[in-house]
Design a protein around this motif. Structure first.
Motif, mmCIF file in Angstrom:
data_model
loop_
_atom_site.group_PDB
_atom_site.id
_atom_site.type_symbol
_atom_site.label_atom_id
_atom_site.label_comp_id
_atom_site.label_asym_id
_atom_site.label_seq_id
_atom_site.Cartn_x
_atom_site.Cartn_y
_atom_site.Cartn_z
ATOM 1 N N SER A 40 -9.332 0.896 12.057
ATOM 2 C CA SER A 40 -10.501 1.217 11.261
ATOM 3 C C SER A 40 -11.445 2.091 12.097
ATOM 4 N N GLY A 41 -11.858 3.207 11.534
ATOM 5 C CA GLY A 41 -12.767 4.093 12.275
ATOM 6 C C GLY A 41 -12.061 5.150 13.105
ATOM 7 N N SER A 42 -10.721 5.183 13.023
ATOM 8 C CA SER A 42 -9.983 6.139 13.849
ATOM 9 C C SER A 42 -10.030 7.555 13.279
ATOM 10 N N GLY A 43 -10.432 7.688 12.005
ATOM 11 C CA GLY A 43 -10.608 9.017 11.431
ATOM 12 C C GLY A 43 -9.632 9.373 10.321
ATOM 13 N N LYS A 44 -8.910 8.387 9.794
ATOM 14 C CA LYS A 44 -7.916 8.674 8.747
ATOM 15 C C LYS A 44 -8.563 9.255 7.490
ATOM 16 N N SER A 45 -9.590 8.567 6.988
ATOM 17 C CA SER A 45 -10.261 9.065 5.779
ATOM 18 C C SER A 45 -10.889 10.420 6.027
ATOM 19 N N THR A 46 -11.491 10.579 7.177
ATOM 20 C CA THR A 46 -12.125 11.854 7.509
ATOM 21 C C THR A 46 -11.095 12.980 7.476
ATOM 22 N N LEU A 47 -9.924 12.723 8.048
ATOM 23 C CA LEU A 47 -8.878 13.749 8.078
ATOM 24 C C LEU A 47 -8.441 14.133 6.665
ATOM 25 N N LEU A 48 -8.163 13.117 5.832
ATOM 26 C CA LEU A 48 -7.696 13.408 4.471
ATOM 27 C C LEU A 48 -8.766 14.158 3.674
ATOM 28 N N ARG A 49 -10.030 13.748 3.828
ATOM 29 C CA ARG A 49 -11.098 14.389 3.051
ATOM 30 C C ARG A 49 -11.436 15.793 3.550
ATOM 31 N N CYS A 50 -11.187 16.044 4.834
ATOM 32 C CA CYS A 50 -11.418 17.396 5.339
ATOM 33 C C CYS A 50 -10.399 18.357 4.738
ATOM 34 N N MET A 51 -9.188 17.842 4.508
ATOM 35 C CA MET A 51 -8.117 18.746 4.090
ATOM 36 C C MET A 51 -8.342 19.325 2.698
ATOM 37 N N ASN A 52 -9.083 18.622 1.807
ATOM 38 C CA ASN A 52 -9.421 19.276 0.534
ATOM 39 C C ASN A 52 -10.920 19.539 0.437
ATOM 40 N N ARG A 53 -11.582 19.490 1.602
ATOM 41 C CA ARG A 53 -12.994 19.865 1.721
ATOM 42 C C ARG A 53 -13.931 18.983 0.907
ATOM 43 N N LEU A 54 -13.551 17.724 0.677
ATOM 44 C CA LEU A 54 -14.550 16.786 0.151
ATOM 45 C C LEU A 54 -15.571 16.562 1.253
ATOM 46 N N ILE A 55 -15.102 16.714 2.502
ATOM 47 C CA ILE A 55 -15.981 16.715 3.668
ATOM 48 C C ILE A 55 -15.807 18.071 4.334
ATOM 49 N N GLU A 56 -16.919 18.663 4.785
ATOM 50 C CA GLU A 56 -16.814 19.955 5.454
ATOM 51 C C GLU A 56 -16.401 19.760 6.910
ATOM 52 N N PRO A 57 -15.246 20.317 7.322
ATOM 53 C CA PRO A 57 -14.861 20.217 8.728
ATOM 54 C C PRO A 57 -15.828 21.033 9.599
ATOM 55 N N THR A 58 -15.979 20.630 10.854
ATOM 56 C CA THR A 58 -16.915 21.350 11.727
ATOM 57 C C THR A 58 -16.277 22.630 12.266
ATOM 58 N N SER A 59 -15.001 22.526 12.696
ATOM 59 C CA SER A 59 -14.302 23.731 13.136
ATOM 60 C C SER A 59 -12.804 23.509 13.047
ATOM 61 N N GLY A 60 -12.053 24.577 13.187
ATOM 62 C CA GLY A 60 -10.603 24.476 13.118
ATOM 63 C C GLY A 60 -10.052 25.252 11.947
ATOM 64 N N LYS A 61 -8.759 25.083 11.712
ATOM 65 C CA LYS A 61 -8.100 25.853 10.667
ATOM 66 C C LYS A 61 -7.267 24.916 9.799
ATOM 67 N N ILE A 62 -7.329 25.124 8.491
ATOM 68 C CA ILE A 62 -6.523 24.332 7.571
ATOM 69 C C ILE A 62 -5.757 25.280 6.662
ATOM 70 N N GLU A 63 -4.427 25.167 6.673
ATOM 71 C CA GLU A 63 -3.650 25.948 5.720
ATOM 72 C C GLU A 63 -2.841 25.000 4.861
ATOM 73 N N ILE A 64 -2.978 25.148 3.553
ATOM 74 C CA ILE A 64 -2.167 24.350 2.637
ATOM 75 C C ILE A 64 -1.500 25.317 1.674
ATOM 76 N N ASP A 65 -0.162 25.271 1.637
ATOM 77 C CA ASP A 65 0.570 26.158 0.733
ATOM 78 C C ASP A 65 0.182 27.625 0.981
ATOM 79 N N ASP A 66 0.046 27.984 2.249
ATOM 80 C CA ASP A 66 -0.298 29.342 2.660
ATOM 81 C C ASP A 66 -1.697 29.787 2.261
ATOM 82 N N GLU A 67 -2.525 28.867 1.831
ATOM 83 C CA GLU A 67 -3.910 29.218 1.496
ATOM 84 C C GLU A 67 -4.814 28.785 2.641
ATOM 85 N N ASN A 68 -5.769 29.628 2.996
ATOM 86 C CA ASN A 68 -6.753 29.257 3.997
ATOM 87 C C ASN A 68 -7.836 28.407 3.319
ATOM 88 N N VAL A 69 -7.781 27.110 3.577
ATOM 89 C CA VAL A 69 -8.682 26.193 2.869
ATOM 90 C C VAL A 69 -10.121 26.326 3.362
#
Ligand SMILES: Nc1ncnc2c1ncn2[C@@H]1O[C@H](COP(=O)(O)OP(=O)(O)OP(=O)(O)O)[C@@H](O)[C@H]1O
Ligand SMILES: [Mg+2]
Lengths: 255, 290
Positions: A40-69
């Motif tokens: 608990s608190g390790s960041g699982k929810s944060t990771l999943l929510r960053c990937m569809n931008r329900l949460i704004e990531p601070t930095s880094g790169k996300i590509e899903i299906d060749d789209e720059n998220v």
């Protein structure tokens, strides 16, 4: 198989200063059933929510299906999101609406505002929603208010809602944590089926190793915002388990 | 005197008063009576009412007791028997209730739309979002803290004395109050469904319609009915400064010193407020317990 998700050096620092993701790198192949483990608190929810931008990531790169998220805005972000189904621990249905309406809402990313308001008049959508309800074995509950369904049934409605999106990927954040073990297994079974039959890639956070072993094709473990394990479920032996959950942890089995 | 009049109007089962016969008026006209006194006496006679002793003691000294007839009136019964007043009172009461209803109904769409922009959880934390939120919240707070009666005075200067000014006053006050209540309700919703609908790729407006509105309709209805209830009470007060309805009638009767009528009107108002309070509480209980 090609990569459907590619995360590069993903960081998330919350406003309060919590560094929840500390440079996550991850590649997910199409068709994988990836289980996210971690305390608990390790960041699982944060990771999943960053990937569809329900949460704004601070930095880094996300590509899903060749789209720059990360750079997507407005319409483009909506288009990316509509191919990503999301399942939540608390089901997150609209409680005083019918199961059918809840399933129909999965189509919102595809339709205009007016279409959304008059959903019940669009025969094709209603037929598809009923078919999706049928897939999770709930067609006879179509007219029932979501609040009157059991937890397991509500989660199946949520799966039908995700199906309505015609998703390429499903993110499930502890989908069975509020369910009893038997119901939990039946919900996981539906996710497993979607993974096999519809070739939908699934990322699912769990707290139970037994379910991870039964359904996962790959396990990724997070600890304090870092990936500390990446392998097959079989590779998790006693030592790896203690790496993930700490020295004092003992495995509790549920069947 | 004022309070005594009201108190006797409400509580005295019968009051002792004076009245004049038509002949005595004629006789008084021949005598050297100041015109204002004569007018008052004529007024009392025309109304076929007895008037409280205190108001006539001065007159009694001037014209002597012979001209005045003393008798007892059971106030409520006599007032109710006086159909004219009851009819006028009932239509004034209907005017007040409708005035309050209209003010509430017209306030709903404004408050409804504004409340979404005054809800912290819906407004993005960008500078534009913050400004919109702050401006609406601040104006609503200021407008709400100005009493409805003050708004009524402002509007009666603007659009003239009458029910329209009263309605506008209540409407402005209601928009401000409902915006606050509605937006607080929006801030209390379960954010889970909002997140879920957003994740399907829905637009902001679609998300509001699908995930926010279904969660707020019944509390909104409850607040609105409660507001109507408050508005009926306020409409009475607003009537005092020219907002029309039963308040205006009450003021007129009080200024004419017809305490019996004042008593009847207060009974009527109390009854209506009580009934509205009871029903709105019942309906609210049903809605929120849904
Ligand atoms: N909205 C937020 N604001 C600030 N900090 C947050 C927020 N959400 C999560 N955190 C912090 O980020 C860290 C990771 O939280 P997260 O919810 O991602 O963990 P998790 O692995 O999903 O845990 P759980 O198993 O309990 O769901 C925690 O330290 C948490 O306190
Ligand atoms: Mg979590």
């Amino acid at each position: 198989m090609k990569n459907i998700i590619k995360l590069t050096d993903l960081h998330k620092i919350y406003e309060g200063g919590t560094h929840a993701l500390k440079g996550v790198n991850l590649e997910v192949k199409e068709g994988e059933f990836l289980i996210l483990l971690g305390l608990s608190g390790s960041g699982k929810s944060t990771l999943l929510r960053c990937m569809n931008r329900l949460i704004e990531p601070t930095s880094g790169k996300i590509e899903i299906d060749d789209e720059n998220v990360i750079t997507a805005k407005g319409k483009r972000l909506r288009k990316i999101r509509r191919h990503i189904g999301m399942i939540f621990q608390q089901f997150n249905l609209i409680k005083n609406m019918s199961a059918l309406t809840n399933v129909l809402s999965g189509k919102l990313g595809y339709v205009t505002l007016w279409h959304a308001i008059t959903f019940s008049m669009h025969k094709n959508d209603v037929a598809l929603a009923l078919k999706n309800l049928q897939r999770v074995g709930l067609e006879q509950f179509a007219k029932n208010k979501a609040r009157n369904l059991s937890g397991g049934q509500q989660q199946r409605v949520a799966i039908a809602r995700a199906l309505m999106q015609n998703p390429r990927v499903i993110f499930a954040d502890e989908p069975v944590a509020s369910l009893d073990p038997a119901t939990a297994d039946s919900v996981m079974k539906y996710l497993g089926e979607l993974n096999k039959n519809d070739n939908i890639t699934i990322l699912c956070s769990l707290h139970f190793l037994s379910l991870a072993r039964k359904y996962g094709t790959r396990v990724v473990a997070l600890k304090d915002g870092n990936i500390v394990f990446d392998g097959t479920p079989k590779e998790i032996d006693n030592k790896k388990f203690k790496d993930i959950y700490g020295e004092d942890a003992e495995e509790v089995e549920i069947r | 005197m004022w309070l005594g009049g009201i108190a006797s109007g409400i509580f005295d089962p019968s009051v002792t008063g004076y009245s004049l016969s038509a002949e005595s008026i004629n006789e008084l006209e021949k005598e050297d009576i100041p015109p204002d006194v004569l007018n008052t006496l004529k007024g009392i006679q025309n109304r076929k009412y007895s008037t409280r002793k205190v108001f006539l003691q001065d007159i009694e000294k001037r014209i002597g007791k012979d001209y005045l007839r003393e008798y007892k009136t059971p106030i409520l019964r006599s007032a109710i028997r006086n159909n004219d007043l009851l009819n006028i009172a009932l239509s004034a009461l209907a005017e007040t209730i409708f005035l309050a209803l209209l003010a509430t109904v017209f306030a709903i769409p404004f408050a409804f739309v504004l409340s979404f922009f005054a809800a912290r959880n819906l407004m993005p934390r960008t500078w534009l979002g913050n400004i919109v939120y702050l401006v609406i919240r601040t104006i609503a707070t200021i407008f709400r803290s100005i009493e409805a009666i003050v708004w009524a005075i402002i509007f009666s200067v603007w659009v003239g004395i009458g029910p329209f000014a009263g309605m506008l006053a209540l409407m402005i006050h209601s928009i401000a109050a409902l915006t606050k209540l509605y937006s607080e309700q929006i801030e209390n919703i379960d954010t889970g469904p909002v997140e879920a609908i957003k994740a399907t790729g829905a637009s902001t407006l679609q998300t509001w319609i699908y995930a926010v509105i279904p969660q707020i309709v019944s509390p909104f209805l409850a607040f609105t009915i409660y507001r109507w209830d408050i508005n009926v009470r306020m409409a009475t007060i607003v009537g005092f400064v020219g907002g029309g309805g039963i308040g205006l009638l009450l003021l007129q009767q009080q200024q004419l010193l017809r305490w019996h009528n004042v008593g009847l009107l207060i009974w009527l108002i109390a009854f209506v407020v009580w009934v509205m309070d009871m029903t709105s509480a019942k309906v609210r209980e049903k809605l929120v317990g849904m």
